[in-house]
Write a protein that holds these residues in place. Structure first.
Motif, PDB file in Angstrom:
ATOM      1  N   ARG A 126      35.643  29.457  41.715  1.00 10.93           N
ATOM      2  CA  ARG A 126      35.205  28.318  42.531  1.00 10.93           C
ATOM      3  C   ARG A 126      36.386  27.343  42.596  1.00 10.93           C
ATOM      4  N   VAL A 127      36.875  27.089  43.806  1.00 12.71           N
ATOM      5  CA  VAL A 127      38.102  26.326  44.008  1.00 12.71           C
ATOM      6  C   VAL A 127      37.772  24.872  44.330  1.00 12.71           C
ATOM      7  N   PRO A 132      41.476  29.405  51.601  1.00 13.77           N
ATOM      8  CA  PRO A 132      42.046  30.056  52.797  1.00 13.77           C
ATOM      9  C   PRO A 132      41.236  31.288  53.189  1.00 13.77           C
ATOM     10  N   GLY A 133      41.536  31.844  54.354  1.00 18.83           N
ATOM     11  CA  GLY A 133      40.855  33.056  54.803  1.00 18.83           C
ATOM     12  C   GLY A 133      41.266  34.273  53.998  1.00 18.83           C
ATOM     13  N   THR A 210      46.281  25.388  40.969  1.00 15.49           N
ATOM     14  CA  THR A 210      46.275  26.502  40.022  1.00 15.49           C
ATOM     15  C   THR A 210      45.907  27.802  40.729  1.00 15.49           C
ATOM     16  N   MET A 211      44.930  27.733  41.630  1.00 12.46           N
ATOM     17  CA  MET A 211      44.523  28.932  42.354  1.00 12.46           C
ATOM     18  C   MET A 211      45.653  29.443  43.237  1.00 12.46           C
ATOM     19  N   ASP A 212      46.409  28.524  43.828  1.00 10.32           N
ATOM     20  CA  ASP A 212      47.546  28.933  44.646  1.00 10.32           C
ATOM     21  C   ASP A 212      48.608  29.621  43.785  1.00 10.32           C
ATOM     22  N   ALA A 213      48.806  29.121  42.561  1.00  8.58           N
ATOM     23  CA  ALA A 213      49.758  29.740  41.647  1.00  8.58           C
ATOM     24  C   ALA A 213      49.300  31.141  41.241  1.00  8.58           C
ATOM     25  N   ILE A 214      47.996  31.333  41.087  1.00  9.86           N
ATOM     26  CA  ILE A 214      47.456  32.656  40.743  1.00  9.86           C
ATOM     27  C   ILE A 214      47.674  33.633  41.891  1.00  9.86           C
ATOM     28  N   VAL A 283      57.204  22.475  36.913  1.00  7.22           N
ATOM     29  CA  VAL A 283      55.896  22.286  37.543  1.00  7.22           C
ATOM     30  C   VAL A 283      55.442  23.594  38.183  1.00  7.22           C
ATOM     31  N   GLY A 284      54.178  23.972  37.946  1.00  9.69           N
ATOM     32  CA  GLY A 284      53.622  25.159  38.581  1.00  9.69           C
ATOM     33  C   GLY A 284      54.003  26.436  37.872  1.00  9.69           C
TER      34      GLY A 284
END
Length: 946
Positions: A126-127, A132-133, A210-214, A283-284
């Motif tokens: 859950r973000v 995104p699509g 964090t989700m983008d990093a994953i 960072v990240g």
């Protein structure tokens, strides 16, 4: 801990609903498709009442979750079964732990986890932010033993095609995925989805960063080869003749990535030869990788640096970008100042030691020449270089005096006669000469290329003018790997001239066509298989040109189209394909035939049947184009043909409505616009009938009032109701048999034109049909020549037995085009624009369920209100929003609203002034709205979902 998995679908639906998820029923036929129209449920959560209806009883069904905003911003990460078997889950986990993402990744793995029937893994997150699509994160090329029969056939037809296996992907906004306890016939394998950990109530929550990093970390295991560009990873240059080492090559061998990237990235961890990098400030997570293969390229996945994302960089390319703004010349100069490279010149008159293993495409004896030059080499060795074996030239072809050709390239004797001077870095010859119907001359240059690690022949055709200008030649063919540098331009042009003059009468000379269709000398080239060399002026045209090929038999094609006798629209499309070569002899301009309808009743199949007259109509071939492209690409595609059909599918795929407007306007002019930097900048000519399809009529994309006179359009579904089997059989037939009917028809046209008065006879018969199709209206009269050429082409083809059915009656043609056409109806076209907008902005409609959840209005304000009464859903829109939406597409609300009322698309109240503005209450307010009937704008019905 794993929550217990219930086998009961209704109980599972309740569990998912209680967790805030949107639930869908899935067909039990192995397709994994929803069992109900599901478009509305991208924005509205399904209800327990619907769950009772869908999952009650004993009927077999599967169950799925719609991801994205409707389910509280839940996203699915899917590892395919292939990825699990190849250990990618372990690899990704190691990357996560090494890049500071170990804790959130452990939460993902321990949250809600499912095993798919193929052995894959599904994880949900859950973000806290936008989802995104659907996104493919990692893939690889398929191995030969993994090819399916369809993929093997595709490679036979298109050897350079890439067969890809997706390894990791997401399901996000607008996507859905099956969940447990789906099983049995729901999946093609018959195996079930099994819960491995947690459940809907234990989905971990992660912030968007964090989700983008994953997602980025998952991309690190992507193994799909990426094309390299000269700007970011310069191709290795051939060795210098004097044996010295270039500064860039020396830097590539000696420099370390840590020194190059210092201040931009810092190394996080290393696995084998691969190193993962993060931002220098810490960072990240993972942002880049190096050492993925033997080329040791830098791949950057983030967008916040000077590097272009997901483009391979060599060490020299990265250094040049970071320190010299991408200027390779300046970078090389600075590296030379830093003592990179060497200048140890070989002794004059000697050559570098021969390689231990001679090149496989050159006789080993070629490299064993004397160190002293031998000007009479050709006389001493009558065989010379193996031009026949390597370049398919006649055995009589010889090397000019004062030159020699070896596996190392072309060399010329110095003016002193004491040593050989290199001209090219690989064998380069003129392998053929050409002349086109206009009398312009061209030459085919061929050379040996080893950039892929093995020798191969590359050939390119250029104008004779280009071949005589060395600098222009190297600029033109440099990207194709021409083995020469600009400093040797004069020597290259002289070598080519000497080679051609020395072998005059030996080098093959052929006729050349630069496009398909009518040539300037009156001949017609239907296909590259016609025996005439076809070399298109643009690289993008080569694939479509090759697709104009023959397969199967004419008889097989005729048996296929015989099934279409009762379907006028596919027959009209075939007539358009046959009519295209008649435009030139009849003196007609190009025009558009548009097949549009909101249903899915075989529009693409109708286009494929028409295209099969000339070319391969399959999806993997390049003959059929899509409207999702650019104006310049469309001009190039049109320019390929002069008298052959052009096909563009799916108007709804266009990214900019003005593109279709521009094409419809420009097409009848038979050439592109002459404006600097414009899409039609070169005035490239064409002659074609453009066959288009889509859910939305092509005319609805244009604001030009005269466009209707240049377009023939129909909104009749090509195969109507119950025509599915005929459509499927037709598609299967034309995929197996195509490319025969068009050339056969052209031969008949050519034989008629060759007779005395043949051209005038064709025109006279066409004029008679034009008079037949004229009517009382101006639009009908202006369309009559276009309708007449379609009817004329079909009649001729039927007359010679090419089409296995009688011609359509003239009344059928009149009913389709010359009388009132649905595509002329701007009120209906305006309504199509509005329907499309509502479908894409349903979240802006107020509904009672949103009030109960105290939802805030969208940023742009409410579009209208969605309400249901007695099982009928009504869409009511605010008139000012409607006015603005239509104005942006070139329509006036005041001009069309009366027609909407007459057609009963709008509800009316006699007590209101005006009657079509009826009051509706929403969000605590009362406003006058345009309340549409289901016939006007239906919401949630099957057609809308499709």
């Amino acid at each position: 801990m794993t929550d217990s998995q219930t086998p009961d679908l209704r109980a599972a639906a309740q569990e998912l609903h209680d967790a805030g998820l949107c639930v869908l029923p899935i067909k039990a036929d192995g397709t994994k498709k929803p069992a109900v129209p599901w478009l509305p449920y991208k924005v509205d959560r399904t209800t327990p009442g619907q769950h009772d209806e869908w999952f009650g009883g004993d009927r077999p069904r599967g169950i799925a979750v719609v991801y994205g905003q409707v389910s509280g911003n839940v996203e699915l990460i899917e590892f395919e079964g292939l990825a699990i078997r190849e250990g990618l889950l372990d690899d990704v986990t190691e990357i996560m732990e090494g890049s500071g993402l170990g804790e959130p990744w452990a939460a993902v793995l321990g949250g809600w986890a499912t095993e798919s029937p193929s052995g894959g893994r599904h994880y949900r997150v859950r973000v806290e932010g936008d989802v995104p699509g659907n996104t493919k994160l990692a893939s690889r090329l398929a191995l030969e033993d993994e090819y399916t029969e369809d993929e093997k056939q595709r490679l036979r037809e298109k050897p350079n095609a890439r067969i890809v296996r997706v390894l990791i992907e997401t399901r996000g906004e607008g996507g859905y995925g099956l969940v447990e306890p789906s099983g049995g016939p729901v999946h093609a394998s018959g195996r079930p989805y099994v819960r491995l950990a947690g459940g809907p109530g234990t989905i971990p929550v992660l912030d968007a960063e964090t989700m983008d990093a994953i997602r980025t970390a998952c991309r690190m295991v992507d193994a799909l080869p990426q094309p390299e560009a000269a700007k970011t990873a310069p191709r290795p240059a051939p060795p210098r003749a004097d044996g010295s080492l270039r500064p860039g090559d020396d830097f590539e061998a000696r420099a370390s990535w840590e020194d190059i990237l210092r201040g931009v990235f810092r190394p996080l961890n290393t696995r084998g030869s691969e190193t993962y990098w993060g931002w220098a400030d810490g960072v990240g997570g993972v942002k880049a990788t190096t050492g993925k293969d033997e080329h040791d390229r830098l791949f950057v996945f983030a967008t916040g640096s000077e590097f272009t994302a997901e483009v391979p960089y060599s060490k020299f390319g990265a250094y040049a970008l970071l320190n010299h703004g991408g200027d390779h010349k300046a970078a090389a100069k600075e590296l030379a100042r830093q003592n990179y490279g060497s200048r140890h010149l070989a002794s004059v008159g000697t050559r570098p030691a021969a390689p231990a293993t001679p090149a496989p495409d050159v006789d080993p004896a070629e490299d064993e020449q004397e160190s002293r030059p031998s000007p009479d080499k050709e006389a001493a060795d009558p065989e010379g270089f193996d031009y026949a074996g390597i370049f398919d030239l006649p055995p009589s072809v010889r090397t000019p005096y004062d030159y020699r050709v070896t596996g190392r390239g072309v060399e010329v004797l110095s003016t002193s006669g004491e040593n050989w001077v290199r001209v090219t870095f690989a064998p380069l010859v003129v392998s053929a000469t050409f002349e086109d119907p206009e009398g312009d001359q061209y030459v085919e240059l061929s050379w040996v290329d080893r950039s892929l690690g093995r020798p191969r022949r590359i050939s390119r055709i250029v104008s004779r003018e280009t071949a005589k200008r060395g600098r222009k030649l190297i600029e033109t063919l440099g990207a194709a790997g021409l083995p020469a540098v600009e400093g040797d331009a004069r020597a290259v042009e002289k070598w080519l001239a000497e080679f051609e003059a020395h072998n005059f009468g030996r080098i093959p000379s052929e006729q050349l066509a630069r496009w398909l269709g009518w040539q300037d000398d009156g001949t017609f080239v239907s296909s590259p298989e016609d025996g005439i060399k076809v070399d298109t002026p643009f690289e993008e045209q080569r694939g479509p040109a090759r697709a104009h090929a023959r397969k199967g038999t004419l008889e097989g094609w005729q048996e296929t189209v015989a099934q279409l006798a009762g379907y006028p629209v596919p027959r009209v499309a075939i007539a358009a394909a046959l009519a295209a070569p008649l435009l030139k002899p009849l003196g007609l301009n190009s025009f558009t035939l548009d097949i549009s309808s909101r249903s899915t009743k075989g529009k693409t199949t109708a286009l494929q049947v028409a295209l099969s007259v000339w070319a391969d109509p399959s999806e993997h071939a390049s003959a059929m184009s899509n409207w999702r492209t650019t104006l310049y690409a469309i001009e190039k595609r049109l320019n390929l043909v002069r008298g052959i059909l052009t096909v563009f599918d799916e108007t709804m795929a266009v990214t900019d409505d003005s593109l279709i407007d521009e094409v419809l306007y420009q097409l009848p002019m038979n050439h592109g616009k002459a404006r600097s930097g414009g899409a039609f900048g070169n005035m490239l000519p064409w002659e074609t009938i453009l066959l288009s399809s889509g859910e939305r009529p092509a005319l609805s994309f244009t604001t030009s009032q005269g466009a209707a006179a240049r377009i023939l359009g129909t909104t009749i579904a090509p195969f109507g109701e119950g025509g599915g089997p005929a459509a499927a059989a037709s598609r299967e037939g034309v995929l197996a048999h195509h490319g025969h009917a068009g050339p056969e028809f052209v031969q008949y046209i050519l034989s008629g034109l060759a007779k005395p008065g043949g051209r005038e006879g064709l025109k006279e018969k066409h004029r008679a049909l034009v008079d037949e199709f004229r009517g009382g209206g101006d639009m009908t009269n202006r369309r009559a020549p276009m309708v007449a050429v379609l009817a004329f082409a079909e009649a001729l083809a039927c007359h010679i037995g090419l089409l296995p059915y009688p011609p359509l009656e003239h009344d059928v043609w009149r009913g389709l085009f010359t009388a009132h056409s649905p595509t002329d109806n701007r009120p209906d076209m305006a309504l199509d624009v509005l329907r499309e907008y509502v479908a894409g902005h349903a979240h802006e409609l107020f509904r009672a369920s949103r009030a109960a959840m105290h939802d805030r209005p969208p940023y742009s304000g409410w579009l209208g209100v969605l309400s249901t009464k007695d099982g009928v859903t009504e869409v009511a829109l605010l008139p000012e929003r409607v006015r603005k939406i239509l104005a942006e597409s070139g329509y006036s609300l005041d001009a069309v609203v009366g027609s909407w009322v007459d057609a009963e698309y709008l509800k009316t109240l006699k007590s209101q002034r005006p009657a079509h503005l009826v009051p509706r209450r929403f969000d605590g307010a009362r406003a006058k709205c345009l309340a549409f009937t289901p016939a006007g704008i239906g919401f949630g019905d099957e057609d809308e979902a499709a």
